[in-house]
Each structure stands twice: as C-alpha cells, then as structure tokens.
Scaffold this active site. Structure first.
Site, PDB file in Angstrom:
ATOM      1  N   HIS A  92       0.828  -1.207   0.000  1.00 37.87           N
ATOM      2  CA  HIS A  92       0.000   0.000   0.000  1.00 37.87           C
ATOM      3  C   HIS A  92       0.865   1.261   0.000  1.00 37.87           C
ATOM      4  O   HIS A  92       0.790   2.091   0.913  1.00 37.87           O
ATOM      5  CB  HIS A  92      -0.948  -0.018   1.204  1.00 37.87           C
ATOM      6  N   ASN A  93       1.658   1.407  -1.038  1.00 42.43           N
ATOM      7  CA  ASN A  93       2.612   2.516  -1.145  1.00 42.43           C
ATOM      8  C   ASN A  93       2.200   3.476  -2.257  1.00 42.43           C
ATOM      9  O   ASN A  93       1.122   3.345  -2.848  1.00 42.43           O
ATOM     10  CB  ASN A  93       4.017   1.951  -1.385  1.00 42.43           C
ATOM     11  N   PHE A  94       3.073   4.420  -2.559  1.00 44.78           N
ATOM     12  CA  PHE A  94       2.752   5.448  -3.557  1.00 44.78           C
ATOM     13  C   PHE A  94       2.562   4.841  -4.944  1.00 44.78           C
ATOM     14  O   PHE A  94       1.743   5.318  -5.733  1.00 44.78           O
ATOM     15  CB  PHE A  94       3.854   6.507  -3.567  1.00 44.78           C
ATOM     16  N   ASP A 122      -9.138  -0.442  -7.267  1.00 43.24           N
ATOM     17  CA  ASP A 122      -8.316  -0.825  -6.117  1.00 43.24           C
ATOM     18  C   ASP A 122      -7.805  -2.264  -6.227  1.00 43.24           C
ATOM     19  O   ASP A 122      -6.733  -2.591  -5.718  1.00 43.24           O
ATOM     20  CB  ASP A 122      -9.135  -0.653  -4.833  1.00 43.24           C
ATOM     21  N   HIS A 175       1.279   1.933  -5.562  1.00 49.52           N
ATOM     22  CA  HIS A 175      -0.078   1.372  -5.568  1.00 49.52           C
ATOM     23  C   HIS A 175      -1.108   2.487  -5.765  1.00 49.52           C
ATOM     24  O   HIS A 175      -2.075   2.330  -6.526  1.00 49.52           O
ATOM     25  CB  HIS A 175      -0.347   0.639  -4.249  1.00 49.52           C
ATOM     26  N   ASP A 191      -5.366   5.506   0.024  1.00 50.33           N
ATOM     27  CA  ASP A 191      -4.600   4.735   1.017  1.00 50.33           C
ATOM     28  C   ASP A 191      -3.551   5.580   1.735  1.00 50.33           C
ATOM     29  O   ASP A 191      -2.522   5.061   2.190  1.00 50.33           O
ATOM     30  CB  ASP A 191      -3.916   3.532   0.347  1.00 50.33           C
TER      31      ASP A 191
END
Length: 508
Positions: free
Chosen positions: A251-253, A401, A255, A292
């Site tokens: 769940h990072n940038f 998502d 993503h 997120d």
C-alpha cells in the site's frame, strides 16, 4: 552451508559471487548493488546470456563463466553534467570537441592580436548557455525521447523492504527536486495514450515521474482549466500525497498510482467524460489518489484486535479508510496544496462528501452491501440520479483498487509478491503481540504458495513452448510453399477439384 556461484559482468568487468542457496532477496540485491558501485537511488537491471531482462531474485540460476549474466545500472542518479553531455551526444552535439576547438581558436587569436576579440567571448557564452540548457533537462530521457515502452519481462522484485516506514528528508527532497524539474515538460503522445490502457506498466516509472503522470491525468480530463487549479498548487498537492504514502511493500505510492491510472483509464474507456459532471470526475480521480494515504501495512482486523489509536478514534468502524480520508483533507486544508480552493462552497461540500464515500467504499467489509446495491439499480441505471452515480463511483474505485488481476501477468505478478510480504509482516507482528493471526497472513502456513507458483511457471513455459512450436510449423509451411516447383500448386488444385467431383458423384 550449501552455496551457489553466480558469474556476471559489470560494465564489461567480470565478477564472481558465492552466496547461500537460501540467500534473502534483499541481500542478493545489496550484493549486486555493491558490485556495481551503485548509489541508493540507482536502478539495477540484470540480463541473461540471450540479452533478456531477468529478475534479481533468490531463484536466480547458478551459471558458469561462459554464460555470464550482464549487470547494468540504469536511471542512475548521475551528476547533472554527465547527463547533459550524454544528451548532447544523443542529439548530435559534442560539447567537449566544441570547447577544445574554441580554446584552440582563442590561443591562435591571442598569439596574433594579443587581445581576445568580443566575438570569441560571445561564442564562449553561447556554448555555456547551450550546456546549461542541456543540463537543466537531464530528465528528458523519461519523456519517451529515449525510453522504450517495451512489453518484455523486466519487472523488479518487491521493493521497500528493509526501509524506514516514513520517508526520510533526503529521500523526499531528492524526489521533490526531480519532480519540479520535469513538471513543466511535455509528455509524449505515445505515453499519454499508453497511460489510458489497462496494460500500463507501472514498474517502468520512478516516483517523480509518477507525479508528472498524475499531473497529466488532471490536465487531460480538463480539470485544471474547469476548476481553475493553479499548476503550482497541484504540484504541491501531489508532492504532499507522495510524502504521506509510506515505505511499505504493497500500500505505497506506486499502488496509489496504479489505482488512479486504472480509474483514469476506465473514465476514458467507458466515455464517462460525456456522461457525468466534471466535478464527479474530479471526485473520482482525487479519491483514487488519496485512497490509502498513510497506510502502515496493517489492516483493519489488526487495528481492531490491537486496539490501536485509529481503532479507538473511529470506534472500530473502517479505521484505516477513515484515516486515509482524514489525511487527505489535512493536505487539502493547507492553502498551498488545496486544489479545491477556487471551488464554490457548494462545490466543495459536494466533492468532500463524494471523496469520503469513495474512500470508505474501499473497506472490503462493505463489499457485499455496495455490490448488492449496484446490482439492484443496474437494470434501471440513470446518470441523472445522484444516488445511482454515487454507487457507480464507489464501484469504480473498488474495481480500480483490485485491478492488478486485470493487468498483464508480468505487471501483476510482482504485486502479488508485495502483497504477500505485507501480509507476512502483519502475521509476524500479530504473533509477536499475542494477537489472533489473520488468515492467509501466517508465513508458516503458506508453504502451498511455492509449489503452486512452481506449477504456474511450468504451465506458463509449456504454453510458450506450444506457441513457439505453432509459429515454427507455420514458418516451415510457408517455406515449403515458396520452395514448391511451378505448377505444383495448380496440380494440387486440380487434384482437390477431382476429389470434390468424385465426392459429388458418390453423393448422387
């Protein structure tokens, strides 16, 4: 301890590495980075003897000196001077040669007339200006000027491992400076069209480049012009968003970008731009960007079981999604990063309500409720009905998502590794704290993943082999056809006609 030997070259220099068979992925990457004398932000690429790009992973096969791998440092954080010179050469200029000729000319003139004429000073000034111009656009290689948008397998293994959760000041400054340098440059039409497709390969782009692509999306949907969003405000907003995504496996940038890119692609592929208001498009795109924010890698089940601050603050109701939304509006409360600051009060209320609904919809515990509602209204869907549009927007962000499964396997597969790593990290933490271990997050009970993955690789190779065999047979058939003597085709046609005639006679 069992080991394997890896032979490879770095810039033509032969190297030999001996490492344990169970060497962790990060240790292997660190070894290659050390051998290449690469800096922290450099990217490594490894090629097999056939010239194909391969992953730097523990599954790397041992080899011998006659079948060396080739290691290269790409997208290097080189000095600006070096990149300026390389770009000059690529454009057909050689600044060093020009400067040497100018120096030689200057010496000859000095020997004859003692004083350097003004024209020589002017020439030197022009060379310096040209060098400065080249060096100020060292990022042009990103714009598609030299970058190849290939479909080949060249994916990195999961990154962000063994890094601090929060981005460091140096990391943030480096990315910010690079983003601001390239933010005003025109992205090629090829990249713009590619950006609208589900096959877009996120692994080719760095964080600063990703911010430019996000900027392109806002521009391309006419949101900047429609809502009077100042370019510098949008840039500050995107930078703050980047800064608030953490260094975690999934769940990072990157993503965040993948979800936004799929949302953007769906808007174009379904022609939503002609069906809903611009403010709804702005809501959808911004919701995807922020969905997120400040995720720490531990899901809602962990938050609730561990009684974290988020779970207490939001009474165990979608703690993460409520937090993501709150962080988004923290960013938007600052005037310098408030892309909605020129909206009317009514517009702002509407977009705030829409963003909160969209982000909260990404909580999978609400999946059945939202899907059931969507199925109910689908037969009578009306774009003029606000409730219908709200549900559609929630469905679209949910689809975006989880859209990795809809991407090419070479793009999607590394994300599975990232997700598993994040799951296992949570399982480890739950064991450490004596909490119930969330299903599918216990690394000790996931041994089945590896044989399944091995089987998948096997059948993938079989499919490729069948395709190659099919192509070879088609090629052989075409070759035989070319080699057939004149008249043979006519004879064959005649023979076919004769057989057909006999068949007709027999049928009668």
């Amino acid at each position: 301890m069992a080991t394997k030997i890896i032979y490879f070259t770095v810039n033509g220099r032969p190297e030999r590495a001996e490492l344990p068979l169970d060497c962790p992925a990060q240790d292997l990457k660190d070894l290659f980075r050390s051998a290449a004398e690469a800096r922290p932000h450099d990217i490594l690429k490894l090629y097999n003897p056939k010239g194909n790009l391969i992953n730097i992973s523990p599954r790397l096969e041992p080899n011998n000196p006659s079948s060396c791998y080739k290691l290269e440092v790409v997208a290097a954080d080189c000095t600006i001077e070096l990149l300026g010179v390389e770009l000059a050469v690529a454009l057909g200029f050689n600044l060093s040669t020009m400067e040497k000729r100018l120096q030689g000319l200057e010496k000859k003139i000095l020997a004859q007339v003692v004083e350097t004429p003004a024209v020589v000073y002017e020439m030197k000034k022009q060379v310096d200006l040209f060098r400065e111009k080249l060096e100020s656009v060292e990022h042009l290689s990103w714009l598609g000027l030299f970058k190849e948008l290939s479909d080949g397998p060249h994916k990195p293994s999961p990154f962000y491992h063994k890094r601090p959760l929060r981005k460091t000041c140096d990391e943030v400054k480096h990315v910010r400076d690079k983003f601001l340098q390239m933010s005003s440059l025109e992205v090629s039409e090829e990249v713009k069209q590619y950006l609208k497709t589900p096959s877009f390969d996120n692994w080719q782009w760095e964080d600063a480049e990703i911010m430019v692509l996000l900027q392109v999306m806002y521009t391309d949907l006419d949101l900047i012009a429609t809502f009077n969003i100042e370019p510098e405000v949008l840039q500050h907003f995107l930078f703050e968003v980047y800064r608030r995504y953490n260094n975690i496996p999934f769940h990072n940038f990157k993503h965040c970008f993948c979800v936004t890119q799929m949302m953007y692609g769906l808007i174009w592929m379904t022609d939503l731009k002609s069906k809903i208001d611009s403010i709804d498009l702005l809501t959808m795109l911004t919701s995807a960007v922020c969905h997120d924010l400040d995720h720490t890698g531990y899901n809602n089940a962990y938050q609730i079981n561990a009684r974290t601050e988020l779970a207490l603050r939001y009474n165990d109701i979608s703690p993460l999604e409520n937090h993501h939304s709150a962080v988004a509006f923290e960013i938007l409360e600052k005037r310098e990063s408030n892309i909605f600051r020129n909206l009317t009060i009514e517009q702002y209320k509407r977009i705030r309500e829409g963003i909160i609904k969209c982000i909260l919809a990404t909580d999978m515990t609400k999946h059945n409720e939202i899907l059931s509602k969507f199925k109910t209204i689908l037969p009578v869907f009306d774009f003029k009905n606000k409730d219908h549009k709200d549900v559609l927007m929630m469905i679209l962000i949910k689809v975006s998502d989880i859209s990795n499964e809809a991407r090419p396997i070479e793009v999607a597969e590394p994300w599975l590794d990232c997700l598993l790593q994040e799951f296992y990290n949570q399982g480890d933490m739950e064991k450490l704290e004596g909490l119930p271990v969330t299903p599918f997050m216990d690394r000790d009970k996931q041994h089945i993943v590896y044989p399944v993955r091995k089987a998948l690789d096997y059948y993938t190779e079989m499919e490729k082999a069948l395709e190659r065999d099919k192509q070879n047979r088609a090629q052989e058939k075409a070759t035989k056809s070319k080699e057939s003597p004149p008249g043979s085709q006519a004879a064959s046609d005649a023979q076919t006609a004769s057989v057909q005639e006999c068949s007709k006679t027999a049928a009668q």
